[in-house]
Structures are given as C-alpha cells and as structure tokens.
Design a protein around this motif. Structure first.
Motif, PDB file in Angstrom:
ATOM      1  N   ASN A 117       0.779  -1.188   0.088  1.00  0.00           N
ATOM      2  CA  ASN A 117       0.025   0.156  -0.231  1.00  0.00           C
ATOM      3  C   ASN A 117       0.912   1.119  -0.035  1.00  0.00           C
ATOM      4  O   ASN A 117       0.443   2.341  -0.673  1.00  0.00           O
ATOM      5  CB  ASN A 117      -0.977  -0.234   1.029  1.00  0.00           C
ATOM      6  CG  ASN A 117      -2.129  -0.980   1.038  1.00  0.00           C
ATOM      7  OD1 ASN A 117      -2.393  -1.345  -0.022  1.00  0.00           O
ATOM      8  ND2 ASN A 117      -2.755  -1.349   2.130  1.00  0.00           N
ATOM      9  N   LEU A 118       1.925   1.113   0.653  1.00  0.00           N
ATOM     10  CA  LEU A 118       2.875   2.445   0.740  1.00  0.00           C
ATOM     11  C   LEU A 118       3.253   2.709  -0.887  1.00  0.00           C
ATOM     12  O   LEU A 118       3.321   4.032  -1.129  1.00  0.00           O
ATOM     13  CB  LEU A 118       4.332   2.058   1.135  1.00  0.00           C
ATOM     14  CG  LEU A 118       4.274   2.093   2.673  1.00  0.00           C
ATOM     15  CD1 LEU A 118       5.604   1.586   3.287  1.00  0.00           C
ATOM     16  CD2 LEU A 118       3.998   3.517   3.106  1.00  0.00           C
ATOM     17  N   MET A 119       3.390   1.860  -1.780  1.00  0.00           N
ATOM     18  CA  MET A 119       3.668   2.296  -3.047  1.00  0.00           C
ATOM     19  C   MET A 119       2.409   2.794  -4.143  1.00  0.00           C
ATOM     20  O   MET A 119       2.627   3.262  -4.983  1.00  0.00           O
ATOM     21  CB  MET A 119       4.395   1.134  -3.950  1.00  0.00           C
ATOM     22  CG  MET A 119       5.725   0.629  -3.441  1.00  0.00           C
ATOM     23  SD  MET A 119       6.870   2.058  -3.338  1.00  0.00           S
ATOM     24  CE  MET A 119       7.047   2.092  -5.359  1.00  0.00           C
ATOM     25  N   THR A 120       1.343   2.982  -3.348  1.00  0.00           N
ATOM     26  CA  THR A 120       0.277   3.400  -3.857  1.00  0.00           C
ATOM     27  C   THR A 120       0.172   5.104  -3.689  1.00  0.00           C
ATOM     28  O   THR A 120      -0.534   5.646  -4.540  1.00  0.00           O
ATOM     29  CB  THR A 120      -1.198   2.775  -3.571  1.00  0.00           C
ATOM     30  OG1 THR A 120      -1.343   3.303  -2.199  1.00  0.00           O
ATOM     31  CG2 THR A 120      -1.136   1.236  -3.800  1.00  0.00           C
ATOM     32  N   PHE A 121       1.077   5.568  -2.788  1.00  0.00           N
ATOM     33  CA  PHE A 121       0.947   6.874  -2.494  1.00  0.00           C
ATOM     34  C   PHE A 121       2.084   7.548  -3.585  1.00  0.00           C
ATOM     35  O   PHE A 121       3.231   7.043  -3.720  1.00  0.00           O
ATOM     36  CB  PHE A 121       1.564   7.058  -1.224  1.00  0.00           C
ATOM     37  CG  PHE A 121       0.530   6.846  -0.215  1.00  0.00           C
ATOM     38  CD1 PHE A 121      -0.446   7.857   0.569  1.00  0.00           C
ATOM     39  CD2 PHE A 121       0.182   5.415   0.164  1.00  0.00           C
ATOM     40  CE1 PHE A 121      -1.085   7.599   1.489  1.00  0.00           C
ATOM     41  CE2 PHE A 121      -0.442   5.086   1.313  1.00  0.00           C
ATOM     42  CZ  PHE A 121      -1.548   6.216   1.898  1.00  0.00           C
ATOM     43  N   VAL A 131       5.665   8.624  -2.171  1.00  0.00           N
ATOM     44  CA  VAL A 131       6.408   7.640  -1.658  1.00  0.00           C
ATOM     45  C   VAL A 131       6.802   6.962  -2.900  1.00  0.00           C
ATOM     46  O   VAL A 131       8.067   6.761  -3.050  1.00  0.00           O
ATOM     47  CB  VAL A 131       5.500   6.514  -0.882  1.00  0.00           C
ATOM     48  CG1 VAL A 131       6.212   5.267  -0.705  1.00  0.00           C
ATOM     49  CG2 VAL A 131       5.031   7.036   0.346  1.00  0.00           C
ATOM     50  N   LYS A 132       6.097   6.544  -3.857  1.00  0.00           N
ATOM     51  CA  LYS A 132       6.698   5.992  -5.218  1.00  0.00           C
ATOM     52  C   LYS A 132       7.709   7.001  -5.878  1.00  0.00           C
ATOM     53  O   LYS A 132       8.747   6.322  -6.193  1.00  0.00           O
ATOM     54  CB  LYS A 132       5.337   5.777  -6.171  1.00  0.00           C
ATOM     55  CG  LYS A 132       5.623   5.053  -7.428  1.00  0.00           C
ATOM     56  CD  LYS A 132       4.629   4.487  -8.291  1.00  0.00           C
ATOM     57  CE  LYS A 132       4.743   3.750  -9.383  1.00  0.00           C
ATOM     58  NZ  LYS A 132       5.459   4.546 -10.469  1.00  0.00           N
ATOM     59  N   ASP A 133       7.386   8.104  -5.780  1.00  0.00           N
ATOM     60  CA  ASP A 133       8.260   9.042  -6.578  1.00  0.00           C
ATOM     61  C   ASP A 133       9.800   9.079  -5.812  1.00  0.00           C
ATOM     62  O   ASP A 133      10.793   9.036  -6.601  1.00  0.00           O
ATOM     63  CB  ASP A 133       7.819  10.539  -6.744  1.00  0.00           C
ATOM     64  CG  ASP A 133       6.674  10.602  -7.762  1.00  0.00           C
ATOM     65  OD1 ASP A 133       6.549   9.608  -8.555  1.00  0.00           O
ATOM     66  OD2 ASP A 133       5.968  11.593  -7.625  1.00  0.00           O
ATOM     67  N   ALA A 134       9.636   8.983  -4.501  1.00  0.00           N
ATOM     68  CA  ALA A 134      10.949   9.239  -3.827  1.00  0.00           C
ATOM     69  C   ALA A 134      11.492   7.837  -3.844  1.00  0.00           C
ATOM     70  O   ALA A 134      13.000   7.820  -3.909  1.00  0.00           O
ATOM     71  CB  ALA A 134      10.398   9.558  -2.205  1.00  0.00           C
ATOM     72  N   VAL A 135      10.889   6.891  -3.757  1.00  0.00           N
ATOM     73  CA  VAL A 135      11.615   5.437  -3.944  1.00  0.00           C
ATOM     74  C   VAL A 135      12.296   5.314  -5.233  1.00  0.00           C
ATOM     75  O   VAL A 135      13.395   4.965  -5.416  1.00  0.00           O
ATOM     76  CB  VAL A 135      10.583   4.220  -3.610  1.00  0.00           C
ATOM     77  CG1 VAL A 135      11.260   3.076  -4.153  1.00  0.00           C
ATOM     78  CG2 VAL A 135       9.957   4.201  -2.361  1.00  0.00           C
ATOM     79  N   GLU A 136      11.517   5.801  -6.286  1.00  0.00           N
ATOM     80  CA  GLU A 136      12.189   5.585  -7.518  1.00  0.00           C
ATOM     81  C   GLU A 136      13.116   6.548  -7.799  1.00  0.00           C
ATOM     82  O   GLU A 136      14.287   6.185  -8.627  1.00  0.00           O
ATOM     83  CB  GLU A 136      11.029   5.882  -8.614  1.00  0.00           C
ATOM     84  CG  GLU A 136       9.964   4.650  -8.701  1.00  0.00           C
ATOM     85  CD  GLU A 136       8.829   4.995  -9.546  1.00  0.00           C
ATOM     86  OE1 GLU A 136       8.873   6.249 -10.302  1.00  0.00           O
ATOM     87  OE2 GLU A 136       8.337   4.074 -10.079  1.00  0.00           O
ATOM     88  N   ALA A 137      13.422   7.745  -7.047  1.00  0.00           N
ATOM     89  CA  ALA A 137      14.564   8.595  -7.195  1.00  0.00           C
ATOM     90  C   ALA A 137      15.582   8.381  -6.350  1.00  0.00           C
ATOM     91  O   ALA A 137      16.708   8.830  -6.190  1.00  0.00           O
ATOM     92  CB  ALA A 137      13.921  10.070  -6.713  1.00  0.00           C
ATOM     93  N   GLU A 138      15.272   7.146  -5.733  1.00  0.00           N
ATOM     94  CA  GLU A 138      16.154   6.502  -4.706  1.00  0.00           C
ATOM     95  C   GLU A 138      16.592   7.566  -3.448  1.00  0.00           C
ATOM     96  O   GLU A 138      17.715   7.540  -2.696  1.00  0.00           O
ATOM     97  CB  GLU A 138      17.665   6.151  -5.325  1.00  0.00           C
ATOM     98  CG  GLU A 138      17.341   5.093  -6.373  1.00  0.00           C
ATOM     99  CD  GLU A 138      18.906   4.501  -6.978  1.00  0.00           C
ATOM    100  OE1 GLU A 138      19.718   5.237  -6.700  1.00  0.00           O
ATOM    101  OE2 GLU A 138      18.632   3.536  -7.518  1.00  0.00           O
ATOM    102  N   ASN A 139      15.611   8.246  -3.109  1.00  0.00           N
ATOM    103  CA  ASN A 139      15.693   9.035  -1.894  1.00  0.00           C
ATOM    104  C   ASN A 139      14.983   8.552  -0.674  1.00  0.00           C
ATOM    105  O   ASN A 139      15.166   8.980   0.337  1.00  0.00           O
ATOM    106  CB  ASN A 139      14.834  10.517  -2.110  1.00  0.00           C
ATOM    107  CG  ASN A 139      15.800  11.270  -3.217  1.00  0.00           C
ATOM    108  OD1 ASN A 139      16.848  11.380  -3.321  1.00  0.00           O
ATOM    109  ND2 ASN A 139      14.892  11.951  -4.146  1.00  0.00           N
ATOM    110  N   LEU A 140      14.181   7.540  -0.932  1.00  0.00           N
ATOM    111  CA  LEU A 140      13.634   6.792   0.064  1.00  0.00           C
ATOM    112  C   LEU A 140      13.511   5.132   0.131  1.00  0.00           C
ATOM    113  O   LEU A 140      13.422   4.900  -1.037  1.00  0.00           O
ATOM    114  CB  LEU A 140      12.070   7.190   0.046  1.00  0.00           C
ATOM    115  CG  LEU A 140      11.265   6.637   1.139  1.00  0.00           C
ATOM    116  CD1 LEU A 140      11.520   7.115   2.593  1.00  0.00           C
ATOM    117  CD2 LEU A 140       9.720   7.064   0.867  1.00  0.00           C
ATOM    118  N   SER A 141      13.599   4.480   1.032  1.00  0.00           N
ATOM    119  CA  SER A 141      13.948   2.996   1.130  1.00  0.00           C
ATOM    120  C   SER A 141      12.702   2.639   2.165  1.00  0.00           C
ATOM    121  O   SER A 141      12.491   2.995   2.817  1.00  0.00           O
ATOM    122  CB  SER A 141      15.128   2.596   1.395  1.00  0.00           C
ATOM    123  OG  SER A 141      15.532   2.865   2.712  1.00  0.00           O
TER     124      SER A 141
END
Length: 216
Positions: free
Chosen positions: A173-177, A180-190
């Motif tokens: 569900n986190l990845m539906t935000f 969150v998705k943008d930050a993960v894909e930018a490698e700013n968030l794990s």
C-alpha cells in the motif's frame, strides 16, 4: 470539558522523576531539539501494542525516529477522498516535509489486531463485522493478507503468517502513494518490513529476493 480529570499520581511521580534525572542530565540536548526542530531520518509505523517499544529495541534517542502507531501497523492504500486519514497524513508529513530516508513497517508476535482480523474473516467475530466497529473496518485493510493465508493449517500458524502479511500489505500500500513512489524511484527513500518476536527479542526483516522474513 467537565469529564477530564487530574493525571493519576503514579504518572505524576514518574514525570517528576524523569524531569529530575533524564531531562536535567540532558537539558542542552532537549533545548537543541526544541530550538532546531526535528530531523529524523527514519519513520517507523508500528502497532499500538504496549509491548512494542521501538525506541528501546533500536536504542534510539529523542529526535531520531518519527513514529506512527496504529492497530496492527497497517498502512491503507492511497485514497484522497476528503475524509480524515491519520496514517496517511503522518506518512505524507514524514516523506514530503521531514524528507525521511527510510520508512519501516514493524509487525510483531501475538498481535491482537491481527488475531481479530483472523477471527473476523473466518466468521468467528461477528461483532467486528458490524459497520459500527472501528476495529473491524480498520482490519478490512488486512483482508487481502487473510486470503493468502486462509489455507494454512492450524490457527496459530495462520495467525503467525497473517502477522507478517500485515507488514507485506502495508509495504504494498505504501507504493500506491505518489509521493512515496516518486521518492523510492528517485532513490531518496527506502522501504523496510520487520517483524518482532516479543517473547525472544528477535527481529526479522523481509527480503524480497527470498520472498521471506529472515533474522537480522
């Protein structure tokens, strides 16, 4: 508010003990936190269960963790419908304002919320099926996890598996935000999934390449 009452004397005594020892001994640190604001690198979403003490487990000081607690450490899917969403609001603030580098979902053993979901989904807790049940409607979030464990034999084995599904459903569900998705894909968030055994003190982490939880 005429229904509010003075704090119980035990809590008052504990406060004065903390103020005289821990606070006094670290007064400059608390002043710095107050003046400079918080800069946590990690958000932890854990259960409300009083036995789960995440700052103690990781030896964290004030200002290190941005902590949000709810029943069964669940994250709902992204749903901007104008309603009140406490978990989603905490997540948005952590990721977009505080710029945390890590979001950790921490499940645990003997979780009452997960047990309630198991009982409800298997037809043994009709009270949770009532529309008026806040717990029941919250635990509806875990129904996809129940569908994945319902064929496991044995109540305890099902419950244990569903506790870990609560972590996995939340990670999904986190990845539906979008933020969150943008930050993960930018490698700013794990994102990280953990499960804690209260009885023996162990912590397991979810390893996607193994599709399993393993001891850390």
């Amino acid at each position: 508010m005429e229904h509010a009452k003075p704090l119980p004397s035990l809590l008052v005594q504990r406060y004065h003990g903390w103020k005289a020892t821990t606070f006094t001994e670290n007064k400059s640190w608390y002043r710095r936190l107050a003046d400079e604001g918080q800069r946590p690198k990690t958000m932890i979403i854990s259960c409300c269960d009083s036995r789960v003490h995440v700052t103690g487990i990781f030896g964290a000081d004030q200002g290190e963790f941005f902590i949000h607690r709810n029943i069964a450490n669940l994250v709902p899917p992204y749903q901007p419908d104008g309603q009140q969403h406490g978990t989603s609001a905490a997540l948005e603030y952590a990721v977009t304002a505080l710029k945390v580098a890590h979001v950790v979902i921490m499940g645990h053993s003997k979780c009452g919320g997960v047990q309630g979901c198991l009982d409800m989904c298997s037809g043994h807790a009709p009270e949770l099926e009532e529309e008026s049940s806040f717990v029941g409607r919250w635990m509806d979030l875990l129904r996809p996890g129940y569908d994945r464990v319902k064929d496991i034999q044995g109540y305890e084995a099902q419950r244990d598996a569903l506790e870990k599904e609560a972590v996995l459903v939340s990670l999904e569900n986190l990845m539906t935000f979008p933020f969150v998705k943008d930050a993960v894909e930018a490698e700013n968030l794990s994102l990280h999934g953990l499960w804690h055994d209260i009885g023996n003190g162990s912590v397991e982490q979810y390893l996607p390449d193994q599709k399993a939880f393993r001891a850390i």
